[in-house]
Design a protein around this motif. Structure first.
Motif, PDB file in Angstrom:
ATOM      1  N   VAL B  93     -27.820  14.417  11.567  1.00 24.32           N
ATOM      2  CA  VAL B  93     -26.509  14.725  12.138  1.00 24.32           C
ATOM      3  C   VAL B  93     -26.402  14.133  13.543  1.00 24.32           C
ATOM      4  O   VAL B  93     -25.391  13.516  13.894  1.00 24.32           O
ATOM      5  CB  VAL B  93     -26.292  16.253  12.169  1.00 24.32           C
ATOM      6  CG1 VAL B  93     -25.069  16.602  12.987  1.00 24.32           C
ATOM      7  CG2 VAL B  93     -26.158  16.776  10.751  1.00 24.32           C
ATOM      8  N   PHE B  94     -27.472  14.276  14.305  1.00 23.03           N
ATOM      9  CA  PHE B  94     -27.456  13.725  15.669  1.00 23.03           C
ATOM     10  C   PHE B  94     -27.152  12.231  15.638  1.00 23.03           C
ATOM     11  O   PHE B  94     -26.270  11.745  16.344  1.00 23.03           O
ATOM     12  CB  PHE B  94     -28.807  13.974  16.354  1.00 23.03           C
ATOM     13  CG  PHE B  94     -28.836  13.507  17.786  1.00 23.03           C
ATOM     14  CD1 PHE B  94     -28.555  14.388  18.816  1.00 23.03           C
ATOM     15  CD2 PHE B  94     -29.132  12.180  18.103  1.00 23.03           C
ATOM     16  CE1 PHE B  94     -28.562  13.965  20.134  1.00 23.03           C
ATOM     17  CE2 PHE B  94     -29.141  11.747  19.415  1.00 23.03           C
ATOM     18  CZ  PHE B  94     -28.857  12.649  20.438  1.00 23.03           C
ATOM     19  N   ASN B  95     -27.870  11.517  14.761  1.00 21.19           N
ATOM     20  CA  ASN B  95     -27.675  10.071  14.713  1.00 21.19           C
ATOM     21  C   ASN B  95     -26.304   9.694  14.168  1.00 21.19           C
ATOM     22  O   ASN B  95     -25.729   8.688  14.557  1.00 21.19           O
ATOM     23  CB  ASN B  95     -28.762   9.417  13.869  1.00 21.19           C
ATOM     24  CG  ASN B  95     -30.079   9.380  14.608  1.00 21.19           C
ATOM     25  OD1 ASN B  95     -30.094   9.324  15.837  1.00 21.19           O
ATOM     26  ND2 ASN B  95     -31.179   9.451  13.884  1.00 21.19           N
ATOM     27  N   LEU B 122     -18.164  22.347  18.135  1.00 21.18           N
ATOM     28  CA  LEU B 122     -17.929  22.518  16.701  1.00 21.18           C
ATOM     29  C   LEU B 122     -18.933  23.463  16.053  1.00 21.18           C
ATOM     30  O   LEU B 122     -18.940  23.642  14.849  1.00 21.18           O
ATOM     31  CB  LEU B 122     -17.994  21.161  16.003  1.00 21.18           C
ATOM     32  CG  LEU B 122     -16.860  20.214  16.368  1.00 21.18           C
ATOM     33  CD1 LEU B 122     -17.229  18.791  16.021  1.00 21.18           C
ATOM     34  CD2 LEU B 122     -15.586  20.613  15.658  1.00 21.18           C
ATOM     35  N   GLU B 123     -19.811  24.043  16.873  1.00 26.51           N
ATOM     36  CA  GLU B 123     -20.827  24.976  16.382  1.00 26.51           C
ATOM     37  C   GLU B 123     -21.729  24.345  15.316  1.00 26.51           C
ATOM     38  O   GLU B 123     -22.002  24.950  14.278  1.00 26.51           O
ATOM     39  CB  GLU B 123     -20.162  26.251  15.840  1.00 26.51           C
ATOM     40  CG  GLU B 123     -19.471  27.041  16.934  1.00 26.51           C
ATOM     41  CD  GLU B 123     -18.441  28.003  16.376  1.00 26.51           C
ATOM     42  OE1 GLU B 123     -18.584  28.412  15.224  1.00 26.51           O
ATOM     43  OE2 GLU B 123     -17.491  28.325  17.108  1.00 26.51           O
ATOM     44  N   ILE B 124     -22.149  23.112  15.554  1.00 27.43           N
ATOM     45  CA  ILE B 124     -23.100  22.495  14.636  1.00 27.43           C
ATOM     46  C   ILE B 124     -24.399  22.176  15.369  1.00 27.43           C
ATOM     47  O   ILE B 124     -25.222  21.412  14.898  1.00 27.43           O
ATOM     48  CB  ILE B 124     -22.547  21.207  13.984  1.00 27.43           C
ATOM     49  CG1 ILE B 124     -21.967  20.282  15.047  1.00 27.43           C
ATOM     50  CG2 ILE B 124     -21.513  21.530  12.930  1.00 27.43           C
ATOM     51  CD1 ILE B 124     -21.555  18.922  14.514  1.00 27.43           C
ATOM     52  N   GLY B 125     -24.565  22.781  16.541  1.00 26.08           N
ATOM     53  CA  GLY B 125     -25.746  22.506  17.354  1.00 26.08           C
ATOM     54  C   GLY B 125     -27.045  22.786  16.620  1.00 26.08           C
ATOM     55  O   GLY B 125     -28.058  22.113  16.840  1.00 26.08           O
ATOM     56  N   ARG B 142     -17.336  19.447   9.761  1.00 30.12           N
ATOM     57  CA  ARG B 142     -17.488  19.574  11.210  1.00 30.12           C
ATOM     58  C   ARG B 142     -18.221  18.370  11.792  1.00 30.12           C
ATOM     59  O   ARG B 142     -17.883  17.900  12.877  1.00 30.12           O
ATOM     60  CB  ARG B 142     -18.260  20.846  11.552  1.00 30.12           C
ATOM     61  CG  ARG B 142     -17.401  22.081  11.445  1.00 30.12           C
ATOM     62  CD  ARG B 142     -18.251  23.334  11.355  1.00 30.12           C
ATOM     63  NE  ARG B 142     -17.404  24.460  11.045  1.00 30.12           N
ATOM     64  CZ  ARG B 142     -16.770  25.162  11.983  1.00 30.12           C
ATOM     65  NH1 ARG B 142     -16.932  24.865  13.243  1.00 30.12           N
ATOM     66  NH2 ARG B 142     -15.992  26.160  11.647  1.00 30.12           N
ATOM     67  N   VAL B 143     -19.223  17.901  11.061  1.00 24.35           N
ATOM     68  CA  VAL B 143     -19.953  16.730  11.555  1.00 24.35           C
ATOM     69  C   VAL B 143     -19.003  15.534  11.626  1.00 24.35           C
ATOM     70  O   VAL B 143     -18.999  14.772  12.593  1.00 24.35           O
ATOM     71  CB  VAL B 143     -21.163  16.404  10.649  1.00 24.35           C
ATOM     72  CG1 VAL B 143     -21.855  15.135  11.134  1.00 24.35           C
ATOM     73  CG2 VAL B 143     -22.143  17.561  10.647  1.00 24.35           C
ATOM     74  N   ALA B 144     -18.177  15.389  10.579  1.00 21.29           N
ATOM     75  CA  ALA B 144     -17.217  14.282  10.580  1.00 21.29           C
ATOM     76  C   ALA B 144     -16.275  14.401  11.762  1.00 21.29           C
ATOM     77  O   ALA B 144     -15.937  13.407  12.418  1.00 21.29           O
ATOM     78  CB  ALA B 144     -16.432  14.278   9.272  1.00 21.29           C
ATOM     79  N   MET B 145     -15.859  15.624  12.068  1.00 16.14           N
ATOM     80  CA  MET B 145     -15.022  15.843  13.246  1.00 16.14           C
ATOM     81  C   MET B 145     -15.786  15.473  14.506  1.00 16.14           C
ATOM     82  O   MET B 145     -15.243  14.848  15.420  1.00 16.14           O
ATOM     83  CB  MET B 145     -14.634  17.320  13.344  1.00 16.14           C
ATOM     84  CG  MET B 145     -13.734  17.817  12.248  1.00 16.14           C
ATOM     85  SD  MET B 145     -12.037  17.490  12.636  1.00 16.14           S
ATOM     86  CE  MET B 145     -11.903  18.327  14.205  1.00 16.14           C
ATOM     87  N   GLY B 146     -17.046  15.893  14.532  1.00 15.48           N
ATOM     88  CA  GLY B 146     -17.880  15.637  15.703  1.00 15.48           C
ATOM     89  C   GLY B 146     -18.018  14.151  15.975  1.00 15.48           C
ATOM     90  O   GLY B 146     -17.991  13.700  17.113  1.00 15.48           O
ATOM     91  N   ARG B 147     -18.143  13.387  14.897  1.00 13.68           N
ATOM     92  CA  ARG B 147     -18.304  11.949  15.061  1.00 13.68           C
ATOM     93  C   ARG B 147     -17.071  11.358  15.738  1.00 13.68           C
ATOM     94  O   ARG B 147     -17.160  10.400  16.500  1.00 13.68           O
ATOM     95  CB  ARG B 147     -18.522  11.305  13.687  1.00 13.68           C
ATOM     96  CG  ARG B 147     -19.082   9.927  13.774  1.00 13.68           C
ATOM     97  CD  ARG B 147     -19.613   9.454  12.471  1.00 13.68           C
ATOM     98  NE  ARG B 147     -18.589   9.477  11.433  1.00 13.68           N
ATOM     99  CZ  ARG B 147     -18.789   9.044  10.187  1.00 13.68           C
ATOM    100  NH1 ARG B 147     -19.957   8.591   9.846  1.00 13.68           N
ATOM    101  NH2 ARG B 147     -17.837   9.088   9.310  1.00 13.68           N
TER     102      ARG B 147
END
Lengths: 282, 350
Positions: B93-95, B122-125, B142-147
């Motif tokens: 997810v980080f990458n 996004l609370e995906i920490g 959420r990850v997609a949003m984060g990106r």
């Protein structure tokens, strides 16, 4: 599918065991015959139990081969085979991955036409184009060289086609996401496409390595210098070369050693190989 | 932060298919605009044209103060959330979040900071080390949003980002996306086919049909004054009832129609504007038979057939009436609730 039918079970086992025996028996014979002294075979009876000369026979095959008949030692032929098989495999993979990448991800004129041209060559096995290929290789002075052994076999429609099929299953959005993320075509290729296809590439590697290793007709045609003999054709030379009876014990020892590398490749790559054939990480 | 100006955009595919035509649209800086329409209406194509994933056949697209027609997606200062998320499956997810920043040569500590910040928002920490396949649908979303967030772009583009989520999660994410957008104040363009999603999220709604804009306006504007019969039928659930004016006149409602333009030959009535109780004089009065009663909890839908036996209507009540199917009833609606349309052009009159 989980049913318990004793008769069906028995029948399928009998068929399967028969099939396995059919495949395994020749290998068994080769292994059994290799440690026998030369005299055993002159009686014309094939032994079914191993003989006492294992070490000696294998050492002779490994270091001398059948020098009087003009075949080099096994070690040299194994090395040649390894070089040829690796060159073919790596070359095939490199070319087919790049060309599949071009065909799937780039819009260029006559794209479909080129794809079909590649696809058409699928239908021409080595044997069909062997005479013109030989002429070309001879004119280029590549007889008796590693280049001559491997380059003509590198172009591969099969691998291109398989890699293309895999690339087409990779969702297009990944490419679009990469574009939005600022990755150019080559960066996308390196950072995303290749890591995703690693298991498929491993599967192809195994198949191509065995294909390269088992090449028989082509090396037989273009090598006259024993320095460049490969193991699979070398076996044939060992059987027919010279005036005396074939030295079956040495031939069998050679056969066993010739069969080992592909088995090892499969064993080492098995995990990736099976994964590549059955699942994709998407 | 940037405004988007679409100046007469057209898209014609190689085969000659017209996907999008005559798009004139100004999106203000910080605005949340939703493109809505049935499938195949060209809304995704239009979004992808803004993203740079589809070429623009004709017209001019401006983001901020640059004409971006010829720019690559990465150069347009946009970030996009895809319908199927399009996360890189082999990266953590980080990458996934960091990839775009690395390609832009952002320095390592800055990447680290931005990713942590977006992940916290996004609370995906807690998932930063996981692969996408180890995440649930909502977490992937959420990850997609984060990106998109970490890029801190001038424009967010959303291509039906919630359509793969279950109903409950969809409502929750809807609220979160809207709040996030308010907080960041980033111009956003959002595509959906779900009219409820469109109504609730949009600052302004753009209804598309057949590659053309049918109507642009605030959600309530579009709802209360649909510009065409298409919009009237598309926005609102259950859909607006469309009745021929002649039918109403023939049933003694000439008075109620007297206030409408003479060429209004089609009249729309929202299901919730119709009731069983008598309204002020001058309203519409229709005799009908109840075909089907659908209690939906907070409301009840009545499927009725008018006295002519053919015309069907839907009525929405906030209570469950004491009626049985097959009963005869009288429907009332105030004259002010009538939406006049011209049948041939489909345009609203008045």
């Amino acid at each position: 599918m989980v049913e318990n039918r004793p008769l069906g079970n028995l029948l399928s086992h009998v068929v399967l065991i028969f099939g396995v025996a059919l495949v395994v028996f020749p290998i068994y014979v080769a292994i059994i015959a290799s440690p026998h002294p030369p005299g055993t075979f002159l009686r014309g009876v094939m032994p079914l139990l191993p003989g006492p000369n294992a070490l000696e026979n294998y050492r002779t095959a490994w270091t001398e081969g059948r020098s009087r008949a003009g075949t080099p030692p096994i070690s040299l032929m194994l090395t040649n085979s390894l070089i040829m098989a690796l060159a073919i495999t790596i070359g095939k993979l490199a070319i087919s991955i790049i060309s599949a990448f071009a065909i799937v991800y780039f819009r260029f004129p006559f794209r479909i036409f080129f794809f079909w041209i590649i696809f058409l060559t699928l239908m021409l096995p080595v044997e069909v184009r062997i005479v013109p290929t030989f002429q070309v290789v001879a004119d280029l002075g590549m007889l008796n060289s590693y280049a001559g052994l491997s380059i003509p076999l590198i172009a591969s429609a099969t691998a291109t086609f398989l890699v293309r099929q895999f690339f087409m299953t990779v969702p297009e959005e990944l490419m679009e996401a990469a574009r939005v993320d600022g990755a150019g075509p080559m960066k996308f290729f390196r950072d995303i496409l290749l890591p995703l296809s690693i298991t498929n590439i491993a599967a192809l590697f195994v198949i191509m390595f065995i294909y390269g290793w088992n090449q028989y007709l082509w090396p037989l045609l273009i090598t006259t210098d024993p320095e460049y003999y490969t193991i699979v054709m070398g076996i044939q030379r060992m059987v027919t070369g010279g005036d005396s009876e074939p030295l079956w014990h040495l031939v069998m020892a050679t056969v066993v050693m010739a069969a080992l590398p592909p088995v090892l490749v499969i064993l080492f790559m098995q995990r990736l190989f099976v994964k590549g054939l059955t699942e994709t990480e998407k | 932060m940037a405004a988007i100006v679409m100046d007469n955009l057209h898209k014609v595919y190689a085969g000659g298919v017209r996907a999008v035509s005559d798009i004139m649209l100004d999106i203000a800086d910080g605005e949340f605009v939703v493109l809505v329409g049935p499938s195949g209406c060209g809304k995704s194509t239009l979004l992808r044209m803004v993203a740079g994933l589809e070429t623009i056949t004709e017209g001019r697209l401006t983001i901020g103060d640059r004409v971006v027609n010829a720019l690559e997606p990465a150069e347009r200062d946009i970030a996009m959330v895809f319908q199927n998320y399009a996360l890189y499956p082999h990266m953590s997810v980080f990458n996934n979040l960091a990839y775009g920043l690395r390609n832009r040569g952002v320095l390592k500590p800055e990447i680290e900071r931005r990713v942590r910040e977006a992940a916290a928002m996004l609370e995906i920490g807690a998932f930063l080390d996981r692969k996408p396949r180890q995440l649930s649908g909502g977490q992937r979303q959420r990850v997609a949003m984060g990106r998109a967030l970490v890029r801190e772009p001038a424009v967010f583009l959303f291509d039906e980002p919630l359509s793969n989520l279950d109903a409950k999660l969809r409502v929750q994410m809807r609220v979160e996306i809207k709040q996030l957008q308010r907080r960041l104040g980033t111009t956003s363009l959002y595509v959906t086919h779900d009219q409820l999603e469109a109504m609730t999220m949009a600052d302004r709604l753009v209804v598309l049909n057949g590659g053309r804009i049918e109507q642009v306006g605030t959600p309530m504007d579009v709802y209360s004054r649909p510009a065409t019969t298409f919009v009237a039928g598309f926005i609102g659930s259950p859909a607006m009832n469309m009745l021929p004016a002649s039918l109403l006149r023939a049933n003694g409602n000439a008075d109620a129609l007297s206030g409408l333009p003479g060429n209004a030959d089609l009249v729309g009535l929202r299901p919730e504007d119709i009731g069983l109780d008598a309204v002020a004089p001058g309203g519409v009065r229709l005799q009908a038979r109840l075909d089907l009663l659908e209690p939906a909890g907070a409301e009840t839908h009545l499927h009725v057939r008018l006295i002519d036996g053919k015309t069907r209507m839907t009525v929405r009540l906030s209570h469950v009436p004491g009626l049985t199917e097959g009963a005869d009833l009288v429907l009332h609606a105030p004259a002010a609730a009538l939406h006049p349309f011209e049948a041939e052009s489909g345009h609203r009159l008045l």
